[in-house]
Design a protein around this motif. Structure first.
Motif, PDB file in Angstrom:
ATOM      1  N   THR A   1       2.080  28.491   8.357  1.00  0.00           N
ATOM      2  CA  THR A   1       1.891  28.847   9.843  1.00  0.00           C
ATOM      3  C   THR A   1       1.290  27.690  10.504  1.00  0.00           C
ATOM      4  N   ARG A   2       1.613  27.725  11.859  1.00  0.00           N
ATOM      5  CA  ARG A   2       1.056  26.559  12.674  1.00  0.00           C
ATOM      6  C   ARG A   2      -0.296  27.059  13.030  1.00  0.00           C
ATOM      7  N   CYS A   3      -0.794  26.184  13.692  1.00  0.00           N
ATOM      8  CA  CYS A   3      -2.225  26.394  14.431  1.00  0.00           C
ATOM      9  C   CYS A   3      -1.949  26.850  15.832  1.00  0.00           C
ATOM     10  N   ASP A   4      -0.907  26.495  16.396  1.00  0.00           N
ATOM     11  CA  ASP A   4      -0.648  26.819  17.920  1.00  0.00           C
ATOM     12  C   ASP A   4       0.558  27.919  17.808  1.00  0.00           C
ATOM     13  N   SER A   5       1.006  28.138  18.931  1.00  0.00           N
ATOM     14  CA  SER A   5       2.032  29.064  19.091  1.00  0.00           C
ATOM     15  C   SER A   5       3.424  28.652  19.361  1.00  0.00           C
ATOM     16  N   GLY A   6       3.612  27.200  18.637  1.00  0.00           N
ATOM     17  CA  GLY A   6       4.951  26.595  18.459  1.00  0.00           C
ATOM     18  C   GLY A   6       6.003  27.431  17.769  1.00  0.00           C
ATOM     19  N   ALA A   7       6.981  26.954  18.057  1.00  0.00           N
ATOM     20  CA  ALA A   7       8.302  27.699  17.322  1.00  0.00           C
ATOM     21  C   ALA A   7       8.599  27.309  15.716  1.00  0.00           C
ATOM     22  N   ALA A   8       9.017  27.945  14.889  1.00  0.00           N
ATOM     23  CA  ALA A   8       9.121  27.696  13.541  1.00  0.00           C
ATOM     24  C   ALA A   8       9.703  26.012  13.365  1.00  0.00           C
ATOM     25  N   ILE A   9       9.380  25.579  12.265  1.00  0.00           N
ATOM     26  CA  ILE A   9       9.667  24.311  11.685  1.00  0.00           C
ATOM     27  C   ILE A   9      10.455  24.186  10.513  1.00  0.00           C
ATOM     28  N   THR A  10      11.627  23.419  10.578  1.00  0.00           N
ATOM     29  CA  THR A  10      12.354  23.302   9.408  1.00  0.00           C
ATOM     30  C   THR A  10      12.174  22.098   8.946  1.00  0.00           C
ATOM     31  N   GLY A  11      11.544  22.112   7.665  1.00  0.00           N
ATOM     32  CA  GLY A  11      11.152  20.844   6.830  1.00  0.00           C
ATOM     33  C   GLY A  11      12.333  19.680   6.706  1.00  0.00           C
ATOM     34  N   ILE A  12      11.895  18.588   6.572  1.00  0.00           N
ATOM     35  CA  ILE A  12      12.848  17.556   6.277  1.00  0.00           C
ATOM     36  C   ILE A  12      13.022  17.080   4.887  1.00  0.00           C
TER      37      ILE A  12
END
Length: 766
Positions: free
Chosen positions: A437-448
Motif C-alpha cells: 500500500t501507499r503512504c498517501d492516497s494516490g492511485a495504484a501503481i503498476t510496477g516495472i
C-alpha cells in the motif's frame, strides 16, 4: 582452464541535491545503448566531462584554487557512463566536494552533473589546532582504539559552510571499526565521523546439491576470473585443499559457509554485469574477499571485505544469498558516485537499504525453486536470526517494526530502520502496489519489474554525492529513469513510488514529456584529399539526442563522375558508427562535395564531405593576434600566430622573426608547424632596451608559399618589482609589480606564473 568444482555434499546457500545545470549539459531523454562503450566513447566521456567542469566552475561552487581529478570511471546500466572527480582546494582534499558527471553510452551527451558541495570554499588553510591534538581528540571516539593514523589536513564540505579539518582514521580494538573522524582545525571540535564498517544481518539457506563454484586450479577458494573474490577464515587466507570436494553441507561447517559465500558473490557479480551493466563490485573490475567464522551473531562489511558470523541459535552460518548480497551491496554503495559510505543515520539508512536491494536483486537473478531460496522481498527469513523470522520486509517494512514512510524523524532513526522507506519505494517500483500500500492516497501503481528497478537504482547510485539523502535519491532516480528509458512510463512509476513513501517533490527535480526519437550526424574528418585512383575514408558518427535509438540506413547523394562510395556497415543503430570509403578513378580530379544521408525510422539527417582529388596549388593564411603590445623594459609579451589552409594541400611552415632591435628576442612554440596549426610567439625584452615602438617582422616560410606579418612592440622604462615567486603572502600584504602596487586578497604561496596582473583573484591593484 577454469575448474568447476562439484560439491558432493549438500551445500548451504548460504537539501537539496546539487544537480548542476551546466552550460552545454542537456536533459534530453536518453536512448538505450546497443553496444557497450568502446575506448572512443570512454575518451569522449572524459573529454566531455572535463570540458564541462572547466566551462562552468561557478555552478560547481568552485574557486580558482579548486582543482578536479578523475577518481573513477564506471560503466552503468545500458552503457551509460559515470565519471567521478575528486576536488582539491589549494592542494587539500575536499571531503564532500566530489563531482559526478553522467553521460550516455557515446560519451558525448551529458545526462546530469552533481556535486554535494553547497557553497564556495573560503577558509584559511593554516590550522590553529595541531595534528597531534586532533589525533588525541579522534582517539576518544572509540572506547578502545587499536591504532590512530597520521592526521590529514582536508576541507570538510558536506555542510552549508566548508571548514578546514583534520581527518583522522581510528581502528577499533574491541570491535571492528575503521572510523574516519573530522576534527575542526580551528576549534578542535569534532565536525563529523563515519565508519567504513557497516554492520548487517542475513540468513542461511541451502542452494542444492551439487553446486558449482569457480576456484583456482590448485583447489583454492579464490576466483580466477573475478578479480578479488575469495573466501576463507578470519585470518583472511582463502581455504585450500588437495581435492575438489568442499564442505559437508552442515549449517555450522565453515568450509560449507565459504561454498555458499563464494557461490553467492559470484552470482552477484554476474547479475551486476548481465542485468545492470556494472563491471565487478567496485564498478571497475574489482571484487573483495569474504571471511567466515566470525564468533558473533552478526555479519558486516568492513570497507575492504565482508565477514560473516552465525545465527543466535548457533545452528547456521550467515552466508545465505540475501545476506551475502546485502553485505557486498554495501561495497557497491561505497564504490558508487563520490564520497564513500558517508555519515549520518539517513545516509546510513540508504546504505542499509542498498544492501537489501542488492540482496533482493540477487535472489531474483538466481531464481531458485521453492524448496531452496525463491526470490522474495524478505530479509533474514531463512536464518531466523533471533528466532523471530525475517528481520526486514521490503514489501511492508512495518511488518517487522520499521517505517513504511519517510518522516522528519528518519535522520535520527537507527540505520536499519531508516532503510524502511527506500526498501518500500523499491518494492513499489518493481512490483507496484501488488500486495503493498501507499503512504498517501494516490492511485495504484503498476510496477516495472525488478530488473528495470535495479537499473534505475544503480544508475542513481552512480551519481551519489554526500550527504546522501532521501531527497537526493528521489531526484537522482528520476534523472536515471529519464536517461535510461524512452517515454515516461518508468519515470512516472518512480515518481509515484516516492510519493507513495512520503518523499515528495523536490526543488529542481526533472519532469518528463514524451520525446521524438532523434539523433545527430557528423563526419570525422569532414574533408580529405587523394590522388586520382586513390581512396579516402571518414568515420560516420551518430549520437542519440532524444528519445530512443533508431535504426539508420546510410547512403550518399549523387556522386561525382569517377567516385564510388561504400559504407561498412551500411545499416547501424543511432549511437553507433560506420566507415565510409570513397574510391576515385584515374581520370577523376578537382574538389568534390559528397552528401552523406542518414535515414532513420523517425528522423533523417545529412552531412557533407569535401574530397580534393589531385594536387592543386597550395596556399594558406598567416595572421598574428594581437598585432601589438606594450611592455616595460625587462618584461615579455606573447601573441598567437594562426594559419589556415586556403587552397590545395597542407604544407610545413617554418617561423622566424626579423628587424629585431637590440635587447629584444623572439621565440616560437613550436617553431615549425603545418598549415592549419598555430604557434605562440613570445617577445622578450631586457632592462636595457630603449623606450620606443618597434615594428618586428614575422616570417612564415612554407614549402610552396611564404607569408609575412608585422607586430608592433611598445617598450617603456623599467619599474620596481617587490613581488617574488615561492613566497607566502597573507591577506592585506602589499607588493609592487612593475611599478604598480597590489594588495593580497587571499592567503597563498606564490607560484612563478601567479604574478599580480595575471591573477586578479589573488591581487587587487591599489
Amino acid at each position: 582452464m577454469k575448474p568447476k568444482l562439484r560439491l558432493g555434499a549438500a551445500a548451504l546457500l548460504a537539501v537539496a541535491l546539487s544537480t548542476v545545470s551546466l552550460a552545454g549539459a542537456t536533459s534530453a531523454g536518453a536512448a538505450r545503448a546497443v553496444d557497450p562503450p568502446s575506448p572512443d566513447p570512454r575518451h569522449n566521456a572524459i573529454a566531455t566531462s572535463q570540458n564541462l567542469i572547466k566551462a562552468d566552475k561557478a555552478a560547481l561552487q568552485a574557486t580558482d584554487q579548486d582543482s578536479f581529478a578523475l577518481t573513477s570511471s564506471i560503466e552503468g546500466p545500458r552503457g551509460t557512463q559515470y565519471l567521478t572527480y575528486g576536488r582539491t582546494h589549494a592542494g587539500l582534499p575536499v571531503y564532500g566536494g566530489d563531482v559526478v558527471v553522467a553521460t550516455d553510452a557515446s560519451g558525448a551527451l551529458v545526462r546530469s552533473v552533481a556535486s554535494g558541495q553547497q557553497s564556495k570554499i573560503d577558509v584559511s588553510t593554516k590550522p590553529a589546532v595541531t595534528a597531534v591534538r586532533a589525533a588525541v581528540t579522534a582517539r576518544t571516539r572509540l572506547a578502545k582504539a587499536a591504532s590512530v593514523a597520521t592526521p590529514t589536513l582536508v576541507i570538510h564540505a558536506t555542510t552549508a559552510q566548508p571548514r578546514l579539518a583534520w581527518e583522522v582514521v581510528v581502528t577499533g580494538a574491541d570491535r571492528p571499526s575503521t572510523l574516519h573522524v573530522y576534527v575542526d582545525a580551528r576549534t578542535g571540535k569534532v565536525i563529523d565521523q563515519w565508519d567504513e564498517v557497516r554492520e548487517g544481518t542475513g540468513n542461511s539457506y541451502y542452494n542444492g546439491n551439487p553446486v558449482t563454484i569457480d576456484t583456482t586450479p590448485s583447489y583454492t577458494m579464490r576466483d580466477p576470473n573475478r578479480s578479488g573474490l575469495q573466501c576463507g577464515g578470519q585470518n583472511g587466507q582463502p581455504y585450500t585443499k588437495s581435492s575438489d570436494s568442499w564442505g559437508n553441507g552442515g549449517g555450522t561447517n565453515l568450509e560449507t559457509a565459504c561454498v555458499d559465500a563464494l557461490f553467492d558473490v559470484q552470482h552477484e557479480w554476474d547479475m551486476l554485469k548481465q542485468w545492470l551493466g556494472r563491471n565487478g563490485i567496485n564498478g571497475q573490475g574489482g571484487g573483495y574477499p569474504a571471511y567466515v567464522g566470525l564468533n558473533e551473531v552478526n555479519a558486516y562489511w568492513t570497507g575492504s571485505y565482508a565477514t560473516f558470523g552465525h545465527n543466535q541459535a548457533g545452528s547456521q552460518q550467515l552466508t545465505s544469498m540475501d545476506v551475502v548480497g546485502h553485505e557486498f551491496g554495501h561495497g557497491i554503495f561505497q564504490f558508487s558516485g563520490g564520497g564513500g559510505a558517508g555519515s549520518g543515520n539517513e545516509t546510513g539508512g540508504l546504505n542499509e537499504s542498498t544492501g537489501d536491494i542488492f540482496g533482493a536483486l540477487l535472489e531474483h537473478y538466481v531464481n531458485e525453486p521453492a524448496n531452496l531460496d525463491p526470490p522474495d522481498y524478505l530479509v533474514g527469513e531463512e536464518v531466523n536470526l533471533a528466532g523471530n523470522g525475517p528481520i526486514r520486509n521490503m514489501q511492508n517494512p512495518s511488518a517487522t517494526g520499521d517505517p513504511n514512510c519517510y518522516s522528519s524523524s528518519i535522520p535520527s532513526t537507527e540505520v536499519h530502520a531508516a532503510a524502511g522507506p527506500q526498501n518500500h519505494w523499491f518494492y513499489l517500483v518493481a512490483e507496484g502496489t501488488n500486495g503493498s500500500t501507499r503512504c498517501d492516497s494516490g492511485a495504484a501503481i503498476t510496477g516495472i519489474g525488478i530488473q528495470k528497478a535495479g537499473q534505475i537504482y544503480l544508475a542513481a547510485l552512480n551519481t551519489k554525492t554526500l550527504p546522501w539523502t532521501y531527497a537526493k535519491a528521489r531526484i537522482a532516480t528520476l534523472n536515471a529513469a529519464k536517461s535510461l528509458f524512452s517515454g515516461c512510463n518508468e519515470f512516472n512509476v518512480v515518481k509515484a513510488a516516492w510519493s507513495g513513501v512520503s518523499v515528495g517533490a523536490q526543488s529542481g527535480e526533472p519532469t518528463c514529456t514524451s520525446q521524438q526519437n532523434d539523433f545527430s550526424l557528423t563526419l570525422d574528418p569532414a574533408s580529405g584529399s587523394v590522388q586520382p585512383g586513390g581512396t579516402a575514408t571518414t568515420t560516420v558518427r551518430t549520437t542519440v539526442t532524444s528519445g530512443s535509438a533508431q535504426q539508420i540506413a546510410l547512403s550518399t547523394g549523387t556522386l561525382p563522375a569517377g567516385v564510388t562510395a561504400q559504407f561498412n556497415p551500411q545499416t547501424i543503430t543511432a549511437g553507433q558508427t560506420s566507415t565510409l570509403t570513397l574510391t576515385t578513378s584515374a581520370s577523376s580530379s578537382g574538389t568534390q562535395s559528397i552528401q552523406v544521408i542518414a535515414t532513420g525510422a523517425n528522423a533523417t539527417h545529412q552531412a557533407n564531405y569535401t574530397l580534393q582529388i589531385g594536387q592543386p596549388s597550395s596556399d594558406y593564411s598567416f595572421t598574428v593576434n594581437p598585432a601589438s603590445a606594450s611592455v616595460q623594459a625587462g618584461q615579455s609579451a606573447t601573441a598567437t600566430i594562426s594559419t589556415q589552409v586556403t587552397a590545395g594541400q597542407t604544407q610545413q611552415i617554418t617561423l622566424s622573426a626579423g628587424n629585431l632591435p637590440s635587447g629584444v628576442t623572439v621565440s616560437f612554440n613550436p617553431q615549425t608547424i603545418n598549415a592549419g596549426q598555430s604557434s605562440t610567439v613570445t617577445f622578450t625584452t631586457t632592462a636595457s632596451v630603449s623606450p620606443n615602438t618597434y615594428t618586428i617582422g614575422l616570417n612564415a616560410d612554407g614549402a610552396s608559399t611564404d607569408h609575412t606579418a608585422t607586430f608592433n612592440l611598445t617598450v617603456s622604462g623599467s619599474s620596481q618589482t617587490t613581488w617574488q615567486p615561492w613566497t607566502p603572502y597573507a591577506v592585506g600584504a602589499v607588493v609592487t609589480y612593475n611599478g604598480v602596487q597590489y594588495r593580497c586578497l587571499q592567503a597563498h604561496t606564490s607560484q612563478p606564473d601567479w604574478t599580480p596582473p595575471a591573477v586578479p583573484a589573488l591581487w587587487q591593484p591599489i
